[in-house]
Write a protein that holds these residues in place. Sequence first.
Motif, PDB file in Angstrom:
ATOM      1  N   TYR A  43       0.851  -1.188   0.000  1.00  0.00           N
ATOM      2  CA  TYR A  43       0.000   0.000   0.000  1.00  0.00           C
ATOM      3  C   TYR A  43       0.887   1.237   0.000  1.00  0.00           C
ATOM      4  CZ  TYR A  43      -4.093   2.821   1.113  1.00  0.00           C
ATOM      5  OH  TYR A  43      -5.122   3.729   1.041  1.00  0.00           O
ATOM      6  N   ASN A  44       0.666   2.091  -0.966  1.00  0.00           N
ATOM      7  CA  ASN A  44       1.413   3.343  -1.033  1.00  0.00           C
ATOM      8  C   ASN A  44       0.537   4.430  -0.424  1.00  0.00           C
ATOM      9  OD1 ASN A  44       2.567   5.805  -1.801  1.00  0.00           O
ATOM     10  ND2 ASN A  44       3.440   4.923  -3.650  1.00  0.00           N
ATOM     11  N   PRO A  45       0.911   4.975   0.735  1.00  0.00           N
ATOM     12  CA  PRO A  45       0.055   5.942   1.422  1.00  0.00           C
ATOM     13  C   PRO A  45      -0.149   7.254   0.659  1.00  0.00           C
ATOM     14  CG  PRO A  45       2.170   5.758   2.526  1.00  0.00           C
ATOM     15  CD  PRO A  45       2.146   4.703   1.465  1.00  0.00           C
ATOM     16  N   SER A  46       0.683   7.528  -0.326  1.00  0.00           N
ATOM     17  CA  SER A  46       0.498   8.766  -1.101  1.00  0.00           C
ATOM     18  C   SER A  46      -0.505   8.579  -2.241  1.00  0.00           C
ATOM     19  CB  SER A  46       1.842   9.272  -1.637  1.00  0.00           C
ATOM     20  OG  SER A  46       2.379   8.364  -2.573  1.00  0.00           O
ATOM     21  N   TRP A  47      -0.997   7.371  -2.423  1.00  0.00           N
ATOM     22  CA  TRP A  47      -2.005   7.079  -3.449  1.00  0.00           C
ATOM     23  C   TRP A  47      -3.375   6.924  -2.813  1.00  0.00           C
ATOM     24  CZ3 TRP A  47       0.620   2.421  -6.366  1.00  0.00           C
ATOM     25  CH2 TRP A  47       1.742   2.894  -7.063  1.00  0.00           C
ATOM     26  N   SER A  48      -4.403   7.043  -3.626  1.00  0.00           N
ATOM     27  CA  SER A  48      -5.765   6.793  -3.166  1.00  0.00           C
ATOM     28  C   SER A  48      -5.966   5.293  -2.957  1.00  0.00           C
ATOM     29  CB  SER A  48      -6.780   7.295  -4.195  1.00  0.00           C
ATOM     30  OG  SER A  48      -6.706   6.493  -5.372  1.00  0.00           O
ATOM     31  N   LYS A  49      -7.028   4.961  -2.233  1.00  0.00           N
ATOM     32  CA  LYS A  49      -7.371   3.547  -2.037  1.00  0.00           C
ATOM     33  C   LYS A  49      -7.604   2.871  -3.383  1.00  0.00           C
ATOM     34  CE  LYS A  49     -10.690   0.521   0.193  1.00  0.00           C
ATOM     35  NZ  LYS A  49     -11.888   0.392   1.000  1.00  0.00           N
ATOM     36  N   GLU A  50      -8.248   3.571  -4.286  1.00  0.00           N
ATOM     37  CA  GLU A  50      -8.551   3.025  -5.608  1.00  0.00           C
ATOM     38  C   GLU A  50      -7.278   2.749  -6.408  1.00  0.00           C
ATOM     39  OE1 GLU A  50     -11.842   4.781  -3.725  1.00  0.00           O
ATOM     40  OE2 GLU A  50     -10.040   5.861  -4.352  1.00  0.00           O
ATOM     41  N   ASN A  78      -4.263   2.197  -5.165  1.00  0.00           N
ATOM     42  CA  ASN A  78      -3.592   1.068  -4.534  1.00  0.00           C
ATOM     43  C   ASN A  78      -4.227  -0.252  -4.951  1.00  0.00           C
ATOM     44  OD1 ASN A  78      -1.335   1.614  -2.456  1.00  0.00           O
ATOM     45  ND2 ASN A  78      -2.777   3.288  -2.124  1.00  0.00           N
ATOM     46  N   GLU A  79      -5.538  -0.304  -4.963  1.00  0.00           N
ATOM     47  CA  GLU A  79      -6.226  -1.526  -5.369  1.00  0.00           C
ATOM     48  C   GLU A  79      -5.983  -1.832  -6.843  1.00  0.00           C
ATOM     49  OE1 GLU A  79     -10.279  -0.927  -4.150  1.00  0.00           O
ATOM     50  OE2 GLU A  79      -9.792  -1.378  -2.052  1.00  0.00           O
ATOM     51  N   GLU A  80      -5.889  -0.801  -7.670  1.00  0.00           N
ATOM     52  CA  GLU A  80      -5.601  -0.995  -9.096  1.00  0.00           C
ATOM     53  C   GLU A  80      -4.214  -1.595  -9.301  1.00  0.00           C
ATOM     54  OE1 GLU A  80      -4.428   1.854 -12.836  1.00  0.00           O
ATOM     55  OE2 GLU A  80      -5.949   2.597 -11.457  1.00  0.00           O
ATOM     56  N   VAL A  81      -3.226  -1.066  -8.574  1.00  0.00           N
ATOM     57  CA  VAL A  81      -1.841  -1.502  -8.750  1.00  0.00           C
ATOM     58  C   VAL A  81      -1.546  -2.809  -8.003  1.00  0.00           C
ATOM     59  CG1 VAL A  81       0.581  -0.886  -8.318  1.00  0.00           C
ATOM     60  CG2 VAL A  81      -1.014   0.839  -9.183  1.00  0.00           C
ATOM     61  N   PHE A  82      -2.003  -2.909  -6.759  1.00  0.00           N
ATOM     62  CA  PHE A  82      -1.623  -4.035  -5.912  1.00  0.00           C
ATOM     63  C   PHE A  82      -2.706  -5.098  -5.746  1.00  0.00           C
ATOM     64  CE2 PHE A  82       0.883  -0.397  -4.113  1.00  0.00           C
ATOM     65  CZ  PHE A  82       2.091  -0.788  -4.633  1.00  0.00           C
ATOM     66  N   GLY A  83      -3.914  -4.829  -6.228  1.00  0.00           N
ATOM     67  CA  GLY A  83      -4.989  -5.817  -6.144  1.00  0.00           C
ATOM     68  C   GLY A  83      -5.250  -6.256  -4.720  1.00  0.00           C
ATOM     69  N   LYS A  84      -5.419  -7.561  -4.529  1.00  0.00           N
ATOM     70  CA  LYS A  84      -5.715  -8.121  -3.206  1.00  0.00           C
ATOM     71  C   LYS A  84      -4.595  -7.877  -2.204  1.00  0.00           C
ATOM     72  CE  LYS A  84      -8.652 -11.833  -4.944  1.00  0.00           C
ATOM     73  NZ  LYS A  84      -8.822 -13.291  -5.051  1.00  0.00           N
ATOM     74  N   CYS A  85      -3.407  -7.613  -2.679  1.00  0.00           N
ATOM     75  CA  CYS A  85      -2.264  -7.381  -1.784  1.00  0.00           C
ATOM     76  C   CYS A  85      -2.384  -6.052  -1.034  1.00  0.00           C
ATOM     77  CB  CYS A  85      -0.957  -7.432  -2.559  1.00  0.00           C
ATOM     78  SG  CYS A  85      -0.616  -9.062  -3.239  1.00  0.00           S
ATOM     79  N   ALA A  86      -3.325  -5.194  -1.456  1.00  0.00           N
ATOM     80  CA  ALA A  86      -3.568  -3.929  -0.763  1.00  0.00           C
ATOM     81  C   ALA A  86      -4.682  -4.064   0.273  1.00  0.00           C
ATOM     82  CB  ALA A  86      -3.919  -2.834  -1.775  1.00  0.00           C
ATOM     83  N   ASN A  87      -5.115  -5.260   0.550  1.00  0.00           N
ATOM     84  CA  ASN A  87      -6.200  -5.520   1.493  1.00  0.00           C
ATOM     85  C   ASN A  87      -5.956  -4.799   2.810  1.00  0.00           C
ATOM     86  OD1 ASN A  87      -7.884  -6.704   3.487  1.00  0.00           O
ATOM     87  ND2 ASN A  87      -8.014  -8.595   2.314  1.00  0.00           N
ATOM     88  N   GLU A  88      -6.936  -4.060   3.273  1.00  0.00           N
ATOM     89  CA  GLU A  88      -6.815  -3.322   4.535  1.00  0.00           C
ATOM     90  C   GLU A  88      -6.516  -4.241   5.713  1.00  0.00           C
ATOM     91  OE1 GLU A  88     -10.388  -1.084   5.140  1.00  0.00           O
ATOM     92  OE2 GLU A  88     -10.125   0.064   3.297  1.00  0.00           O
ATOM     93  N   ASN A  89      -6.944  -5.484   5.622  1.00  0.00           N
ATOM     94  CA  ASN A  89      -6.761  -6.439   6.713  1.00  0.00           C
ATOM     95  C   ASN A  89      -5.530  -7.319   6.534  1.00  0.00           C
ATOM     96  OD1 ASN A  89      -9.135  -5.698   8.167  1.00  0.00           O
ATOM     97  ND2 ASN A  89     -10.305  -6.686   6.558  1.00  0.00           N
ATOM     98  N   TRP A  90      -4.622  -6.902   5.650  1.00  0.00           N
ATOM     99  CA  TRP A  90      -3.362  -7.594   5.419  1.00  0.00           C
ATOM    100  C   TRP A  90      -3.574  -8.921   4.705  1.00  0.00           C
ATOM    101  CZ3 TRP A  90       0.106  -3.991   6.959  1.00  0.00           C
ATOM    102  CH2 TRP A  90      -0.317  -3.078   7.913  1.00  0.00           C
TER     103      TRP A  90
END
Length: 136
Positions: A17-24, A26-38
Amino acid sequence: MVYLTRVEHFNAAHKLYNPSWSKEKNEEVFGKCANENWHGHNYELLVTVKGKPHPDTGFVMDVKRLSLLIKDQVIEKVDHRNLNMDVDFLEGQFCSTENLAIGIWKQLAKHLPEGVQLYCIKLYETPRIYVEYFGE
């Protein structure tokens, strides 16, 4: 030159998760790996050292000593931990497998006996994804 490899295993969670990016984004780039619950991985770690066999033992390095070094300097710090939050040698870094391999290298390289050099850190995140790091 002889190369000696020790294989270890650990389980750990992380989040990409890149904190300088939006949630959207992060999800676009990292997919499931950006899951808020790890999410977690069963990592396989291969540590390869190189050197010349010692004339008295025939060993590049005592494998028991190498195993203890890996356990003390790496496994105890990462096993069943949250890599983003619990691991001192990853603090302030993006928690990718690439950065984890570099961090492991730095943890081990400074503790090797004279005449033994770290050659490669090979870190499997999954059976089909791994990184190799050969130092800077």
